[in-house]
Enzyme design. Structure first.
Site, short mmCIF file in Angstrom:
data_model
loop_
_atom_site.label_atom_id
_atom_site.label_comp_id
_atom_site.label_asym_id
_atom_site.label_seq_id
_atom_site.Cartn_x
_atom_site.Cartn_y
_atom_site.Cartn_z
CG HIS A 205 -40.26 44.10 -33.95
ND1 HIS A 205 -41.35 44.32 -34.75
CD2 HIS A 205 -39.18 44.31 -34.73
CE1 HIS A 205 -40.94 44.63 -35.96
NE2 HIS A 205 -39.64 44.64 -35.99
C1 UD1 Z 1 -34.56 43.21 -36.92
C2 UD1 Z 1 -34.48 44.39 -37.89
C3 UD1 Z 1 -35.87 45.02 -38.04
C4 UD1 Z 1 -36.91 43.98 -38.41
C5 UD1 Z 1 -36.88 42.86 -37.37
C6 UD1 Z 1 -37.89 41.78 -37.65
C7 UD1 Z 1 -32.31 45.55 -37.85
C8 UD1 Z 1 -31.61 46.79 -37.47
N1 UD1 Z 1 -33.60 45.44 -37.42
O1 UD1 Z 1 -34.87 43.74 -35.63
O2 UD1 Z 1 -35.82 45.98 -39.08
O3 UD1 Z 1 -38.19 44.57 -38.41
O4 UD1 Z 1 -35.55 42.30 -37.35
O5 UD1 Z 1 -38.06 40.98 -36.51
O6 UD1 Z 1 -31.74 44.70 -38.51
N2 UD1 Z 1 -33.31 37.80 -30.59
C9 UD1 Z 1 -33.47 36.55 -30.04
N3 UD1 Z 1 -33.77 35.52 -30.89
C10 UD1 Z 1 -33.89 35.69 -32.24
C11 UD1 Z 1 -33.74 36.97 -32.77
C12 UD1 Z 1 -33.45 38.03 -31.93
O7 UD1 Z 1 -33.35 36.36 -28.84
O8 UD1 Z 1 -34.13 34.69 -32.95
C13 UD1 Z 1 -32.92 38.92 -29.71
C14 UD1 Z 1 -31.51 39.39 -30.00
O9 UD1 Z 1 -30.58 38.68 -29.28
C15 UD1 Z 1 -31.57 40.85 -29.61
C16 UD1 Z 1 -33.01 41.23 -29.91
O10 UD1 Z 1 -33.76 40.03 -29.98
O11 UD1 Z 1 -31.33 41.01 -28.24
C17 UD1 Z 1 -33.14 42.04 -31.17
O12 UD1 Z 1 -32.69 41.29 -32.30
P1 UD1 Z 1 -31.96 42.01 -33.54
O13 UD1 Z 1 -31.55 41.00 -34.53
O14 UD1 Z 1 -30.93 42.94 -33.03
O15 UD1 Z 1 -33.03 42.92 -34.23
P2 UD1 Z 1 -34.63 42.87 -34.31
O16 UD1 Z 1 -35.17 43.67 -33.19
O17 UD1 Z 1 -35.18 41.50 -34.46
#
Ligand code: UD1
Length: 345
Positions: A205
């Site tokens: 991820h």
């Molecule tokens: C975040 C953390 C990372 C951690 C990870 C655990 C930062 C910079 N990164 O990354 O260090 O390892 O969490 O998972 O804070 N999304 C969904 N549903 C959700 C959550 C996320 O659809 O419940 C989507 C978001 O809309 C986005 C993408 O996934 O498009 C990434 O989510 P984001 O919260 O930006 O960071 P993570 O990649 O989860």
């Protein structure tokens, strides 16, 4: 009575907070939780609160799916408001996400002492958003709870020598509790028809692996190659799912499943033969279950897992000779943190 304001937002933080929240209550302190909303899907958030008995958040800030600046900025504004309303004695933050840095900055600017759980980790790769979050969070925190001696040394190298507590790893506390609970409650092995000891678990991820299309394909190729040796079960993070769908990629030999709760993950890991991951938490959990891991990154913060022969980077072909890791403690990291918080107040 000491009042603690805890900032949570992303999956790994829920996992770390579970034993600490229990220990805080045991010490007779009050805790209020603000959920930034960074992770918002039921499978990325609610399931952990339910399974791990984390107290219900008093504040739900609903900030998610934004770029780094917008996400952190909106969290800062909303957290400051909530912190002013609560007037806590201490702000408690976890790990290295955008929710961590927002909590750290909001608290420090209000002159409320900040306590950082999982302080001192470094990858020495400033291109990772997590590395920026760690460095800033550590430098504005008054209490630094380190999981390892390497973390203590990393902080010293940056001139941070006050308020340091080497307490062990709270994720080990969570794992010990989860292994007991998972027995009889998780049916993941049966549901997917898995043969214990014959499959691997994979998760991908990290932005560094998903943001560059060429790198993402390289990682997926690596997994397909590994799947020729043994079946791989991969719970898929929402961002990785979006990429796989938008590129129309199907992965041969991999069983792709939705994100899973902590009890299912504990059981899945405990019966697995190998772990392939870019997650920090999973590298350690593989060790807790004594399963060898390959980290699909070019460096890791959890260097003990490499030195102790349970983990290797994908850039290296061999494991070091195997031994146990004493740094992570005996499952009492959360109790040590709660006592240190009580003492500091
Ligand atoms: C975040 C953390 C990372 C951690 C990870 C655990 C930062 C910079 N990164 O990354 O260090 O390892 O969490 O998972 O804070 N999304 C969904 N549903 C959700 C959550 C996320 O659809 O419940 C989507 C978001 O809309 C986005 C993408 O996934 O498009 C990434 O989510 P984001 O919260 O930006 O960071 P993570 O990649 O989860």
């Amino acid at each position: 009575m000491p009042h603690i304001f805890t900032v949570l937002g992303a999956r790994p933080q829920f996992i770390k907070a579970a034993p600490v929240s229990r220990a805080i209550a045991k010490e007779g302190m009050t805790e209020v939780i603000a959920h930034t909303g960074q992770h918002f899907d039921a499978l990325m958030s609610d399931v952990f609160f339910d399974e791990l008995d984390i107290p219900k958040p008093a504040y739900n800030l609903e900030v998610n799916s934004l770029g780094h600046a917008a996400m952190t900025g909106r969290m800062l504004e909303k957290l400051e408001e909530a912190m002013l309303a609560e007037a806590p004695d201490i702000i408690l933050i976890y790990g290295d996400t955008n929710s961590t840095i927002a909590g750290a900055l909001a608290g420090a600017k209000l002159n409320i002492p900040v306590a950082h759980v999982e302080a001192g980790l470094r990858s020495f790769n400033r291109r990772m958003p997590e590395e920026i979050n760690r460095v800033v969070a550590d430098h504005v925190s008054a209490l630094l709870f380190c999981p390892t001696q390497t973390a203590v040394r990393n902080l010293a190298a940056e001139g941070l020598t006050k308020g340091i507590h080497a307490v062990g790893d709270v994720m080990f506390d969570t794992t010990l509790a989860a292994v007991k609970r998972a027995e009889g409650r998780s049916t993941i092995i049966e549901t997917h028809g898995l043969k214990p000891g014959s499959y691997a678990v994979a998760t991908i991820h990290r932005a560094e692996n998903t943001d560059d299309p060429e790198r993402f394909l390289h990682v997926m190729d690596w997994l397909e190659e590994a799947a020729r040796m043994r079946r791989i079960v991969m719970p898929v993070h929402p961002r990785t799912r979006k990429l796989l769908v938008s590129r129309g990629l199907t992965l041969e030999g991999l069983t792709l499943i939705d994100p899973i709760g902590y009890l299912d993950m504990a059981r899945l890991l405990s019966q697995s033969a190998a772990v392939y991951t870019d997650s920090g938490g999973l590298q350690k959990e593989a060790y807790f279950h004594r399963v060898p891991c390959v980290t699909l990154r070019d460096e890791t913060e959890w260097v003990e897992t490499i030195e102790a022969g349970w983990n290797r980077l994908w850039t290296s072909k061999t494991y070091a000779p195997r031994r146990d890791i004493t740094d992570y403690g005996t499952g009492d990291a959360a109790a040590k943190i709660a006592r240190a918080l009580q003492h500091a107040l």
